[in-house]
Design an enzyme around this catalytic site. Structure first.
Site, PDB file in Angstrom:
ATOM      1  N   GLU A   3      22.969   2.948   4.862  1.00 36.14           N
ATOM      2  CA  GLU A   3      24.218   2.569   4.261  1.00 36.14           C
ATOM      3  C   GLU A   3      25.424   3.282   5.104  1.00 36.14           C
ATOM      4  OE1 GLU A   3      24.523   0.150   2.211  1.00 36.14           O
ATOM      5  OE2 GLU A   3      26.590   0.581   1.775  1.00 36.14           O
ATOM      6  N   ASP A   4      25.155   4.387   5.320  1.00 35.31           N
ATOM      7  CA  ASP A   4      26.678   4.945   5.620  1.00 35.31           C
ATOM      8  C   ASP A   4      26.687   5.257   7.109  1.00 35.31           C
ATOM      9  OD1 ASP A   4      27.020   5.346   3.123  1.00 35.31           O
ATOM     10  OD2 ASP A   4      26.756   7.385   2.733  1.00 35.31           O
TER      11      ASP A   4
END
Ligand code: MN
Length: 738
Positions: free
Chosen positions: A95-96
């Site tokens: 996600e990051d």
């Protein structure tokens, strides 16, 4: 180009990262072999490289978050699984950072890849700005039910996020709190992870109501020593007996209730902190072998109850019949020293660990206790299967899922949706208007109707689960007294009351100005006794009420004019009254009925008499006069308002008018005689007819009689009030034949 962590972080930060990682390794020591340790190390290095120099909102290096999540997972949730630990360390990299899920699969295998993929999916459906959405909820559950480890890692992630929520924007904070409340707390509960659940609840309270939380925390601290002494006194005799009689190792601990559960208890029972008696519970944990654990618990039960008197209505036997979540224990409440009630929980070590770690404990026991059938295991499997089958059914609404997770509160709450699919929870029985106020007080204030699932309904519509509600507003709509009779929430009630109070104040002020302006014109001082008489005539309890009626146009100056005329009729002409009636006459331009001249009749349904407020209905035979309050004239008004005229009584010589009274009361002997005595002897009025309907010991009568005007009739009504057993005396009004 991403900066590397080595360059960016200070020496002390690097040390903190290393320490956190070592703590994690120590926590995993008993289930990781050499190969496992190497794999976990690889996951840690990978996450460290990928998150690089990123920091969290709190300012600390980002990598500390996944390490903390892994540590919560192992230590607090008790999941001892290599893949889960690796997935926890890697849970945010897709996600990051620009890591692809395929890379993770390649580097760490399918299991870890699959877990991280599921966690990423959950993060993505939780859109950052909306509040809890029904569809989100469904997707999250779907993903979690697939592999329970996903749910556990997500719970650890959420718990750590909550612990470090400070420094976040209020909107985002509120969103995370709502999500936790509706999704994660129930999941933790269902999985039997009670410590996680109550910490989440405490944190929610701490962020939402910091003052309340701090106050309770302070009170708990203040009373800690006293409580400790009390617990020692309570435990001592139990310990002596257990030592002699039970024969297995045991442990007694005391546990203070969570702040949020104390708070909810205070709210539910409406009591202050000092009156919540079961602030703590005493727990006896027996190290019994599985074969004798139940018997040992019951023996301990009899020891405790031989020392302290039990409250049998509060015995909870979750040993014979575990809770649906699989929870097993005996709970009793006994009367301790100083007459205080104390809750005692009795359980075996196996039951205890199951309660602390939920299903995870069972996995552990499965491997060590050669797989005894556990009620816990079955209950959990049943529940997960139910969730899975619900999820597979496309016709089922998210509400059913919600109920599956909120079984305890489902019966007194109703779940509904906004047009955008946002979830709102209201108390059962709440109406469309409550919903409107829940959205915004301005929407509540201007609400005129609602659409439920596309169908128009009134504001008093009682909401049903899964209703999608849209409120229709109008700038001109305003809260009314009547709305108070059907709203259910305190919020709506409060807002409506506030508004009505405000309105009343404004109307009174307006009415007061009108009234005093008139009085000044008439040269009457506000304390003149004539005002008291006026109030009596208008049957108003106070001057404030008169102001209010004038301000809301429910009383007009014409009625005051009627009063002035009456004064002149009954007392003869005085200069003051003359002046008054002239002034008022000039101000009012309404049509007057001079009854000897004009062609008119008096309606037989409502018996109008002089100084009643009246209206006339034009017919071929002339004007038929009704009282303004008459149901018939109101019906005519709604059908054919053009033929209805407001009227006033003109000053005339006195003549008797036919009036009718409705009387109800006890059907005792001599009742009729007493009534007639008052009317014809005491008040000297002619009775035209009496109609009585007896209903067992109750009678109902209609009496027609002649009077000159309303004040006379009122004084007769007052006199009849003295008749024993007469319960109802009022002006008669014929019912409409609907
Ligand atoms: Mn995270």
């Amino acid at each position: 180009m991403q900066q590397t962590w080595e360059v960016t972080f200070s020496e002390s930060e690097k040390k903190a990262i290393l320490n956190a990682y070592r703590r994690l390794l120590r926590a995993c020591a008993d289930f990781l072999d050499k190969k496992g340790r190497a794999e976990v190390r690889k996951a840690f290095r990978f996450a460290l490289e990928q998150h690089g120099a990123t920091r969290r909102r709190t300012g600390e290096p980002y990598i500390l978050h996944p390490i903390a999540v892994a540590l919560i997972l192992v230590r607090e949730i008790g999941l001892r699984d290599k893949y889960a630990v690796m997935a926890a360390l890697l849970h945010d990299v897709v996600e990051d950072t620009d890591t692809e899920i395929e890379t993770l699969r390649w580097e760490f295998g399918d299991t870890v890849g699959h877990l991280v993929e599921a966690l990423t999916k959950i993060t993505r459906v939780q859109s950052p700005l909306d509040s809890v959405q029904a569809e989100t909820f469904r997707k999250i559950l779907l993903t979690m039910a697939d592999d329970i480890r996903v749910a556990l890692i997500k719970l650890a992630d959420r718990l750590h996020n909550l612990r470090t929520l400070t420094g976040m924007k209020p909107e985002k904070q509120a969103k995370i709190l709502a999500e936790t409340e509706f999704i994660y707390v129930p999941i933790a509960h269902r999985l039997g992870l009670y410590p996680i659940k109550s910490e989440m609840e405490d944190l929610i309270l701490r962020y939402r109501e910091p003052e309340v939380y701090a106050e309770l925390e302070r009170k708990l601290q203040e009373t800690a020593r006293e409580r400790e002494r009390y617990i020692q006194r309570f435990i001592q005799p139990i310990e002596e007996k257990l030592k002699k009689e039970i024969g297995v190792p045991y442990k007694i601990e005391s546990r203070v209730k969570s702040i949020s559960s104390i708070y909810h208890k205070m709210r539910r029972q409406g009591v202050p902190f000092e009156e919540v008696y079961d602030i703590f519970a005493v727990r006896i944990i027996l190290d019994s072998p599985i074969e004798t654990e139940k018997a040992d618990c019951w023996r301990t039960y009899s020891i405790v109850t031989s020392l302290y008197r039990p409250n049998l209505s509060r015995l909870r036997d979750w040993i014979s019949q575990p809770r649906p979540t699989g929870y097993e224990a005996l709970h009793i409440t006994v009367m301790g020293p100083e007459g205080k009630w104390v809750e005692v929980q009795i359980r075996s070590r196996r039951m205890h660990e199951a309660a602390e770690y939920g299903l995870v404990a069972h996995w552990r026991y499965k491997s060590t206790q050669n797989g005894h059938p556990s009620a816990y295991d079955e209950a959990l499997e049943r529940w997960l299967n139910r969730i899975r089958s619900l999820l597979e059914n496309p016709d089922l609404s998210s509400i059913d899922l919600l109920h599956e997770l909120h079984p305890d509160i489902a019966h007194d709450e109703v779940y509904v949706f906004t047009p955008k699919g946002e979830l709102k929870v209201l108390p059962a029985g709440a109406t469309a208007l409550d919903f409107a106020y829940e959205i915004h007080s301005e929407i509540g204030r201007h609400a005129i109707a609602a659409k439920v699932n596309g169908r128009p309904v009134l504001l008093n519509y009682v909401l049903q689960n899964a209703d999608q509600v849209e409120i229709i507003t109008s700038e001109r709509a305003e809260p009314t007294e009547e709305q108070l009779s059907f709203v259910k929430t305190g919020r709506a009630r409060l807002k409506i009351r506030e508004y009505l109070k405000q309105q009343r104040k404004q109307a009174m002020e307006k009415g007061r100005q009108i009234f005093e302006w008139r009085l000044r014109h008439l040269g009457i001082r506000p304390e003149d006794p004539v005002i008291r008489e006026l109030l009596w005539y208008l049957r108003l309890p106070s001057l404030e009420e008169l102001w209010y009626r004038l301000g809301t146009h429910t009383l007009d100056l014409g009625q005051i004019q009627d009063f002035i005329r009456l004064k002149r009729l009954s007392q003869g002409t005085t200069p003051l009254i003359d002046q008054l009636s002239q002034q008022l006459g000039l101000l009012s331009g309404a049509l007057e009925v001079g009854y000897p001249e004009e062609k008119h009749t008096y309606a037989p349904c409502c018996y109008p008499i002089p100084f009643d407020s009246i209206m006339g209905y034009m017919t071929a035979e002339g004007l038929v006069i009704h009282r303004t309050t008459c149901r018939e004239i109101q019906r005519l008004l709604s059908l054919d308002s053009a033929k209805v005229k407001p009227l006033r009584w003109a000053p005339t010589p006195q003549k008797p008018f036919l009036a009718a009274l409705l009387l109800e009361g006890e059907d005792r002997q001599g009742m009729l005689l007493d009534i007639v005595k008052v009317i014809s002897l005491k008040k000297n009025k002619n009775i035209r007819s009496i109609r009585i309907e007896g209903q067992a010991s109750y009678f109902k009568g209609i009496i027609e009689l002649y009077v000159y005007n309303e004040p006379e009739l009122l004084s007769l009504i007052k006199a009849l009030g003295e008749v024993r057993g007469l319960l109802k005396i009022e002006r008669y009004q014929a019912q409409l034949n609907a």
